[in-house]
Design a protein around this motif. Structure first.
Motif, PDB file in Angstrom:
ATOM      1  N   SER A 112      42.118 -44.915 143.417  1.00 20.11           N
ATOM      2  CA  SER A 112      40.866 -45.006 144.177  1.00 20.11           C
ATOM      3  C   SER A 112      39.691 -45.340 143.262  1.00 20.11           C
ATOM      4  O   SER A 112      38.645 -45.769 143.734  1.00 20.11           O
ATOM      5  N   ALA A 113      39.879 -45.174 141.958  1.00 20.60           N
ATOM      6  CA  ALA A 113      38.788 -45.393 141.000  1.00 20.60           C
ATOM      7  C   ALA A 113      39.068 -46.517 140.013  1.00 20.60           C
ATOM      8  O   ALA A 113      38.192 -46.891 139.250  1.00 20.60           O
ATOM      9  N   SER A 114      40.276 -47.051 140.010  1.00 21.10           N
ATOM     10  CA  SER A 114      40.653 -48.069 139.044  1.00 21.10           C
ATOM     11  C   SER A 114      41.528 -49.109 139.717  1.00 21.10           C
ATOM     12  O   SER A 114      42.216 -48.823 140.705  1.00 21.10           O
ATOM     13  N   SER A 115      41.519 -50.327 139.184  1.00 22.72           N
ATOM     14  CA  SER A 115      42.378 -51.374 139.726  1.00 22.72           C
ATOM     15  C   SER A 115      43.285 -51.967 138.654  1.00 22.72           C
ATOM     16  O   SER A 115      43.858 -53.041 138.850  1.00 22.72           O
ATOM     17  N   SER A 116      43.393 -51.273 137.513  1.00 24.10           N
ATOM     18  CA  SER A 116      44.281 -51.757 136.461  1.00 24.10           C
ATOM     19  C   SER A 116      44.512 -50.670 135.422  1.00 24.10           C
ATOM     20  O   SER A 116      43.755 -49.700 135.339  1.00 24.10           O
ATOM     21  N   PHE A 117      45.560 -50.844 134.650  1.00 23.58           N
ATOM     22  CA  PHE A 117      45.810 -50.022 133.473  1.00 23.58           C
ATOM     23  C   PHE A 117      46.745 -50.786 132.554  1.00 23.58           C
ATOM     24  O   PHE A 117      47.411 -51.737 132.965  1.00 23.58           O
ATOM     25  N   SER A 118      46.754 -50.398 131.298  1.00 21.57           N
ATOM     26  CA  SER A 118      47.659 -50.980 130.313  1.00 21.57           C
ATOM     27  C   SER A 118      48.556 -49.888 129.773  1.00 21.57           C
ATOM     28  O   SER A 118      48.164 -48.728 129.685  1.00 21.57           O
ATOM     29  N   PHE A 119      49.766 -50.265 129.417  1.00 24.09           N
ATOM     30  CA  PHE A 119      50.691 -49.335 128.779  1.00 24.09           C
ATOM     31  C   PHE A 119      51.537 -50.112 127.785  1.00 24.09           C
ATOM     32  O   PHE A 119      51.589 -51.344 127.831  1.00 24.09           O
ATOM     33  N   THR A 120      52.158 -49.407 126.890  1.00 25.84           N
ATOM     34  CA  THR A 120      53.034 -50.024 125.910  1.00 25.84           C
ATOM     35  C   THR A 120      54.469 -49.601 126.233  1.00 25.84           C
ATOM     36  O   THR A 120      54.808 -48.425 126.100  1.00 25.84           O
ATOM     37  N   PRO A 121      55.292 -50.555 126.682  1.00 24.67           N
ATOM     38  CA  PRO A 121      56.672 -50.208 126.992  1.00 24.67           C
ATOM     39  C   PRO A 121      57.403 -49.697 125.744  1.00 24.67           C
ATOM     40  O   PRO A 121      57.258 -50.260 124.660  1.00 24.67           O
ATOM     41  N   ASN A 122      58.176 -48.650 125.930  1.00 26.41           N
ATOM     42  CA  ASN A 122      58.972 -48.096 124.851  1.00 26.41           C
ATOM     43  C   ASN A 122      60.090 -49.089 124.529  1.00 26.41           C
ATOM     44  O   ASN A 122      60.892 -49.413 125.408  1.00 26.41           O
ATOM     45  N   PRO A 123      60.180 -49.575 123.288  1.00 28.44           N
ATOM     46  CA  PRO A 123      61.215 -50.552 122.943  1.00 28.44           C
ATOM     47  C   PRO A 123      62.636 -50.037 123.177  1.00 28.44           C
ATOM     48  O   PRO A 123      63.550 -50.816 123.444  1.00 28.44           O
TER      49      PRO A 123
END
Length: 74
Positions: free
Chosen positions: A56-67
């Motif tokens: 409700s407060a954001s329209s995106s995020f980033s993450f680092t996939p675990n290799p």
């Protein structure tokens, strides 16, 4: 979800961005609040838990996939 799309490849150890927009249909994102997010394999096996996101407060995020979660892929 507007990103990643089917042709997107997220690589283990490198940042991957997720973006979305509300389609105007019920339920509206503004009414959902915090949602649990995770990365699953094609067999629907949990590969990596991610931090909850307040949609409700954001329209995106980033993450680092675990290799070690599996091969790079779509």
């Amino acid at each position: 979800v507007t990103n990643p799309v089917q042709s997107t490849v997220c690589t283990g150890g490198q940042s991957c961005q997720v973006q979305w927009v509300d389609n105007g249909e019920s339920p509206l994102l503004s009414s959902l609040g915090t949602c649990d997010v995770a990365l699953y394999t094609g067999e629907f096996v949990l590969a990596q838990a991610l931090n909850p996101i307040d949609v409700s407060a954001s329209s995106s995020f980033s993450f680092t996939p675990n290799p070690s979660a599996g091969p790079d892929g779509q």
